[in-house]
Write a protein that holds these residues in place. Structure first.
Motif, PDB file in Angstrom:
ATOM      1  N   CYS A   1       0.856  -1.184   0.000  1.00 52.25           N
ATOM      2  CA  CYS A   1       0.000   0.000   0.000  1.00 52.25           C
ATOM      3  C   CYS A   1       0.895   1.236   0.000  1.00 52.25           C
ATOM      4  CB  CYS A   1      -0.921   0.012   1.219  1.00 52.25           C
ATOM      5  SG  CYS A   1      -2.136   1.363   1.225  1.00 52.25           S
ATOM      6  N   TYR A   2       0.674   2.128  -0.960  1.00 47.75           N
ATOM      7  CA  TYR A   2       1.512   3.315  -1.134  1.00 47.75           C
ATOM      8  C   TYR A   2       0.636   4.560  -1.074  1.00 47.75           C
ATOM      9  CZ  TYR A   2       4.504  -0.424  -2.759  1.00 47.75           C
ATOM     10  OH  TYR A   2       5.211  -1.595  -2.835  1.00 47.75           O
ATOM     11  N   TYR A   3       1.124   5.572  -0.366  1.00 50.41           N
ATOM     12  CA  TYR A   3       0.385   6.823  -0.126  1.00 50.41           C
ATOM     13  C   TYR A   3       1.110   7.970  -0.809  1.00 50.41           C
ATOM     14  CZ  TYR A   3      -1.356  10.874   2.570  1.00 50.41           C
ATOM     15  OH  TYR A   3      -1.878  12.092   2.959  1.00 50.41           O
ATOM     16  N   ILE A   4       0.362   8.751  -1.589  1.00 50.37           N
ATOM     17  CA  ILE A   4       0.902   9.957  -2.223  1.00 50.37           C
ATOM     18  C   ILE A   4      -0.097  11.081  -1.956  1.00 50.37           C
ATOM     19  CG2 ILE A   4       1.607  11.092  -4.370  1.00 50.37           C
ATOM     20  CD1 ILE A   4       1.501   7.301  -4.233  1.00 50.37           C
ATOM     21  N   GLY A   5       0.339  12.148  -1.288  1.00 48.34           N
ATOM     22  CA  GLY A   5      -0.571  13.225  -0.927  1.00 48.34           C
ATOM     23  C   GLY A   5       0.071  14.591  -1.042  1.00 48.34           C
ATOM     24  N   ASP A   6      -0.785  15.625  -1.059  1.00 46.63           N
ATOM     25  CA  ASP A   6      -0.282  16.995  -1.136  1.00 46.63           C
ATOM     26  C   ASP A   6      -0.629  17.814   0.102  1.00 46.63           C
ATOM     27  OD1 ASP A   6      -2.993  17.558  -1.374  1.00 46.63           O
ATOM     28  OD2 ASP A   6      -2.858  18.420  -3.389  1.00 46.63           O
ATOM     29  N   GLY A   7      -1.077  17.153   1.175  1.00 48.43           N
ATOM     30  CA  GLY A   7      -1.455  17.859   2.391  1.00 48.43           C
ATOM     31  C   GLY A   7      -2.937  18.131   2.494  1.00 48.43           C
ATOM     32  N   ARG A   8      -3.635  18.067   1.350  1.00 50.24           N
ATOM     33  CA  ARG A   8      -5.091  18.275   1.337  1.00 50.24           C
ATOM     34  C   ARG A   8      -5.809  17.074   0.727  1.00 50.24           C
ATOM     35  NH1 ARG A   8      -2.262  22.466  -0.226  1.00 50.24           N
ATOM     36  NH2 ARG A   8      -2.366  21.784  -2.394  1.00 50.24           N
ATOM     37  N   GLU A   9      -5.198  16.486  -0.289  1.00 58.37           N
ATOM     38  CA  GLU A   9      -5.765  15.325  -0.968  1.00 58.37           C
ATOM     39  C   GLU A   9      -4.687  14.255  -1.089  1.00 58.37           C
ATOM     40  OE1 GLU A   9      -8.837  17.514  -4.049  1.00 58.37           O
ATOM     41  OE2 GLU A   9      -6.720  17.351  -4.617  1.00 58.37           O
TER      42      GLU A   9
END
Length: 315
Positions: A54-62
């Motif tokens: 499981c990999y998470y990529i975010g921009d702080g809001r989405e």
């Protein structure tokens, strides 16, 4: 220009953006850090290996999750430890139907009403029971816009029904998730060469696999072109096709039996140049890393020759 506030979450103590309050270390620091935040993505692996991915990529809001191979409870627990919020997650993209990539998907999608982007053949072979209203599809090399993100799927070589890798782009930063790959193809070379950071499979050391306890038929399936990438194959890709702005490489999906972090990590670090190298662990989450935009061309979707889709299953 001063250095960014953090490379990893370890030195940030508030949101995924780190601290911008309190005493200012230099004139205009707050404006600088706000601008930096707007040019960054935050990434982590919640788990990487045959026991769950499981990999998470975010921009702080989405944020986007790629694969859901941990239980829903374990996914929640590891995100909480990193200070990440599930309500920021806007979608889950599924690379293929093997259990270590979908184990927690049904509960995760249902509990949080998360859209699941999955091909029709992957869904059919997975036997998942998903809410039809939440099921979305995607096609090879056709960008999928979700909020500030564009996600570009592309076909890969693996023993699954319709396997895909993903390039995720937001804030002028591009992150690749490239695991469960049987061989390096033109698609992979092209999209790897556009990344500011990438999760790249280094599944096995050739000598360890050859001398290991696996039966011959399984050894041949792993290294037979529709299984997994070796350390040597991944290193050749890295040295030959990395962009000058590739800041982080996360070595992923290491075999518990046929690889060793103490072997593969120095192999890459000894030739890494300015790229920071880490191993994505098999039994815990990776620290949260900030990936900043660096000088690069606009992302393009090329059209190399299509990858054949007739594949065998690898269990």
């Amino acid at each position: 220009m001063p250095s960014p506030c953090a490379t990893t979450r370890a030195s940030c103590t508030s949101s995924p953006w780190g601290r911008t309050d309190g005493p200012q270390p230099f004139p205009g620091a707050q404006d600088y850090f706000v601008t930096l935040q707007q040019m960054s993505l935050w990434v982590t692996s919640l788990n990487s290996g045959s026991n769950g991915n499981c990999y998470y990529i975010g921009d702080g809001r989405e944020a986007i999750l790629v694969d859901a191979g941990l239980s829903c409870r374990e996914t929640e627990k590891r995100m909480r430890r990193l200070g990440l919020r599930m309500d920021h997650v806007k979608a889950i993209f599924i690379s293929h139907e093997h259990g270590d990539h979908i184990r927690g998907l049904e509960t995760l999608s249902s509990r949080y009403r998360l859209p699941v982007y999955i091909t029709s053949e992957t869904l059919r072979h997975s036997r998942l029971r998903l809410d039809g209203e939440l099921v979305k599809t995607f096609r090879h090399r056709q960008p999928v816009p979700i909020g500030s993100f564009n996600i570009i799927p592309f076909i890969k070589h693996h023993d699954a029904a319709e396997p895909h890798s993903f390039l995720l782009e937001s804030n002028n930063v591009r992150i690749g998730v490239f695991t469960d790959i049987g061989q390096v193809c033109d698609e992979l070379r092209f999209f790897f060469g556009q990344c500011h950071a990438a999760f790249l499979e280094t599944n096995y050391d050739e000598h360890m696999l050859q001398q290991g306890r696996y039966p011959w038929h399984l050894k041949n399936r792993i290294r037979g072109g529709k299984g997994h990438l070796s350390n040597a194959q991944a290193l050749e890709l890295f040295l030959g096709y990395r962009a000058s702005y590739l800041s982080h490489l996360f070595l992923s999906h290491l075999s518990a039996d046929n690889n060793d972090p103490n072997l593969v990590l120095p192999l890459f670090r000894n030739q890494s140049g300015d790229t920071h190298i880490e191993v994505a662990p098999r039994h815990q989450e990776l620290p949260l890393y900030a990936i900043h935009a660096r000088a690069s061309a606009t992302c393009a979707v090329a059209a190399p020759e299509p990858v054949p889709t007739g594949q065998l299953r690898l269990f």
